[in-house]
Design a protein around this motif. Sequence first.
Motif, short mmCIF file in Angstrom:
data_model
loop_
_atom_site.label_atom_id
_atom_site.label_comp_id
_atom_site.label_asym_id
_atom_site.label_seq_id
_atom_site.Cartn_x
_atom_site.Cartn_y
_atom_site.Cartn_z
N GLY A 140 0.83 -1.21 0.00
CA GLY A 140 0.00 0.00 0.00
C GLY A 140 0.87 1.25 0.00
O GLY A 140 1.98 1.26 0.53
N ILE A 141 0.34 2.30 -0.62
CA ILE A 141 1.03 3.60 -0.61
C ILE A 141 0.33 4.50 0.39
O ILE A 141 -0.90 4.60 0.39
N CYS A 142 1.11 5.17 1.24
CA CYS A 142 0.49 6.09 2.20
C CYS A 142 1.17 7.45 2.15
O CYS A 142 2.12 7.66 1.40
N GLY A 143 0.70 8.36 2.99
CA GLY A 143 1.24 9.72 3.02
C GLY A 143 2.72 9.72 3.37
O GLY A 143 3.49 10.55 2.84
N THR A 144 3.15 8.81 4.23
CA THR A 144 4.56 8.75 4.60
C THR A 144 5.41 8.45 3.37
O THR A 144 6.47 9.05 3.16
N ASP A 145 4.95 7.51 2.52
CA ASP A 145 5.70 7.19 1.30
C ASP A 145 5.83 8.43 0.41
O ASP A 145 6.88 8.68 -0.19
N LYS A 146 4.73 9.18 0.33
CA LYS A 146 4.77 10.38 -0.53
C LYS A 146 5.73 11.42 0.03
O LYS A 146 6.43 12.09 -0.72
N GLU A 147 5.75 11.53 1.36
CA GLU A 147 6.70 12.48 1.98
C GLU A 147 8.14 12.04 1.72
O GLU A 147 9.02 12.87 1.47
N ILE A 191 -9.75 0.15 -0.99
CA ILE A 191 -8.68 -0.03 -2.00
C ILE A 191 -9.19 0.49 -3.34
O ILE A 191 -10.08 -0.08 -3.95
N THR A 192 -8.61 1.61 -3.77
CA THR A 192 -9.07 2.27 -4.99
C THR A 192 -8.51 1.59 -6.24
O THR A 192 -9.20 1.40 -7.22
N SER A 193 -7.21 1.26 -6.20
CA SER A 193 -6.61 0.65 -7.40
C SER A 193 -5.45 -0.25 -7.01
O SER A 193 -4.86 -0.11 -5.92
N ARG A 194 -5.18 -1.20 -7.89
CA ARG A 194 -4.01 -2.07 -7.74
C ARG A 194 -3.21 -1.93 -9.04
O ARG A 194 -3.70 -2.34 -10.10
N VAL A 195 -2.04 -1.32 -8.96
CA VAL A 195 -1.31 -1.02 -10.19
C VAL A 195 0.05 -1.70 -10.21
O VAL A 195 0.56 -2.14 -9.17
N ALA A 196 0.64 -1.75 -11.39
CA ALA A 196 1.95 -2.39 -11.57
C ALA A 196 3.03 -1.57 -10.88
O ALA A 196 2.92 -0.33 -10.81
N PRO A 197 4.10 -2.24 -10.39
CA PRO A 197 5.17 -1.49 -9.74
C PRO A 197 5.80 -0.43 -10.65
O PRO A 197 6.27 0.60 -10.17
N GLU A 198 5.77 -0.68 -11.96
CA GLU A 198 6.33 0.31 -12.90
C GLU A 198 5.59 1.64 -12.78
O GLU A 198 6.13 2.70 -13.10
N ASP A 199 4.34 1.60 -12.35
CA ASP A 199 3.54 2.84 -12.23
C ASP A 199 3.72 3.52 -10.88
O ASP A 199 3.17 4.59 -10.65
N ALA A 200 4.48 2.87 -9.98
CA ALA A 200 4.61 3.41 -8.62
C ALA A 200 5.19 4.82 -8.59
O ALA A 200 4.64 5.69 -7.92
N PRO A 201 6.31 5.10 -9.33
CA PRO A 201 6.88 6.45 -9.23
C PRO A 201 5.86 7.53 -9.56
O PRO A 201 5.76 8.54 -8.86
N ASP A 202 5.04 7.31 -10.59
CA ASP A 202 4.03 8.31 -10.96
C ASP A 202 3.03 8.52 -9.83
O ASP A 202 2.66 9.64 -9.50
N LEU A 203 2.59 7.40 -9.25
CA LEU A 203 1.61 7.49 -8.16
C LEU A 203 2.19 8.19 -6.94
O LEU A 203 1.52 8.94 -6.26
N GLY A 252 -8.26 8.97 -5.06
CA GLY A 252 -8.83 7.79 -4.43
C GLY A 252 -8.37 7.66 -3.00
O GLY A 252 -7.79 8.58 -2.42
N ILE A 253 -8.63 6.48 -2.41
CA ILE A 253 -8.35 6.30 -0.99
C ILE A 253 -7.02 5.58 -0.80
O ILE A 253 -6.02 6.19 -0.48
N LYS A 254 -7.00 4.28 -1.05
CA LYS A 254 -5.74 3.54 -0.89
C LYS A 254 -5.33 2.95 -2.24
O LYS A 254 -6.04 2.12 -2.81
N ASN A 255 -4.21 3.42 -2.76
CA ASN A 255 -3.66 2.84 -3.97
C ASN A 255 -2.62 1.82 -3.58
O ASN A 255 -1.80 2.05 -2.68
N VAL A 256 -2.67 0.68 -4.28
CA VAL A 256 -1.82 -0.45 -3.90
C VAL A 256 -0.96 -0.84 -5.10
O VAL A 256 -1.44 -0.88 -6.24
N ILE A 257 0.31 -1.11 -4.82
CA ILE A 257 1.20 -1.62 -5.87
C ILE A 257 1.11 -3.14 -5.81
O ILE A 257 1.30 -3.74 -4.75
N SER A 258 0.79 -3.74 -6.95
CA SER A 258 0.60 -5.19 -6.96
C SER A 258 1.70 -5.86 -7.79
O SER A 258 1.88 -5.54 -8.96
N PHE A 259 2.40 -6.80 -7.15
CA PHE A 259 3.41 -7.57 -7.87
C PHE A 259 2.77 -8.81 -8.49
O PHE A 259 3.43 -9.59 -9.15
N ASP A 260 1.49 -8.99 -8.23
CA ASP A 260 0.76 -10.14 -8.72
C ASP A 260 -0.08 -9.66 -9.91
O ASP A 260 -1.11 -9.00 -9.73
#
Length: 379
Positions: A37-44, A343-355, A362-370
């Motif tokens: 999951g991505i949270c505010g701490t990750d964005k900071e 959980i708003t979305s589950r996206v590929a790790p390649e999309d993580a930097p943009d997110l 949305g609420i909780k965006n999740v990076i999915s390796f699956d």
Amino acid sequence: MKAVAVFPHTREVKFIEQEAPRVTEPDHVKVRVLEVGICGTDKEICSFEYGTPPEGSDCLVIGHEALGEVIEVGPAVNKVKVGDLVEPTVRRHCSHPACNPCRAGYPDFCTTGDYTERGIKGLHGFMTEQVVDHERYLHVVPPELRNVGVLTEPLTIAEKAGTQVRHILDRLPWLAHYLQEQAMQHNATAVVLGAGPVGLLGAMKLLQTGFETCVYALPPAPNPGSDIVEAIGGTYYSQGRIPPETQQELFGHIHLIYEATGVSSLAFEMLNLLAPNSIFVMTGVPSLKGAIEVDADLLMRNIVLKNQLVLGTVNASAEDFDTAIKDIGIFRQRWPHALQAIITSRVAPEDAPDLLLGKSSGIKNVISFDTSARTTHRE
Ligand code: BGC
């Protein structure tokens, strides 16, 4: 092996390749990461306001809200087995012999500040394909929670707060019994500030405990957060739409305020409305933007004359993780759609930097390796 890393010196957030970790100690467990999951701490961390790479590394692999599957265990491992779903804890103890909380297994109360946190401070995190950790830092998640288990870590914040509040309520002998058993029997009321994942999971925990709960947040209703609040039996109020006179009427009798925004101006505005003998729990970590004006005399007067308590809480213990996993199971039974809707979305790790760098919605965006679990649209 793919990973998402922050490079503070060059101020970059990149998708990188790194070597897979190995099981080198008898109690080591290798985990295939499924979701983070991505949270505010990750964005900071990604805006270079927070976060520290491990010693000797120029980057920090981020991610601390993870769900994974055990793929290899060392010879001394006996509580988890290959195939188990697991949730790792975040904080690791400091090494000072005099730090009693760390020595007692409660690094969430570390007094030296020399703790480490995976994906945040001094240790690489979980936004990568595989991780290795000691068995004692992993908590088994039942297979039926595969779709929502990633919400465990943000719920541990409310679980730790709940544990603390239960201890604190012993100060009110005429109340403690009712509130510990079932808040409902005493018409206990709570306000949650913020309708992000921490706020919504906190509201679920409060409602589950029997508190009449409302959520006070910025966006006007209806919105995905307000829909969840209504679906779980809470009441949603939009900040800015309530005149100050009505605020006192609405919130002035509140027994507990659970702050989950990190917005200090809102926190102190609401602290003024807290009822006698009540508790204000702060969980948000504001970025340091400069001083704000507060009526300190009024606040102090209220805190003293109304026997109020302001409680700060961070991180969580191993017990809080176990309780969070149980509660995620309870929430899933009671509010299946609302829990999933966090959980708003589950996206590929390649999309993580943009997110992480952009203004994700949305609420909780999740990076999915699956790959099979991914969705780029709202669920
Ligand atoms: C994490 C906690 C951590 C805190 C401070 C939060 O986002 O959930 O585990 O202790 O940040 O670094």
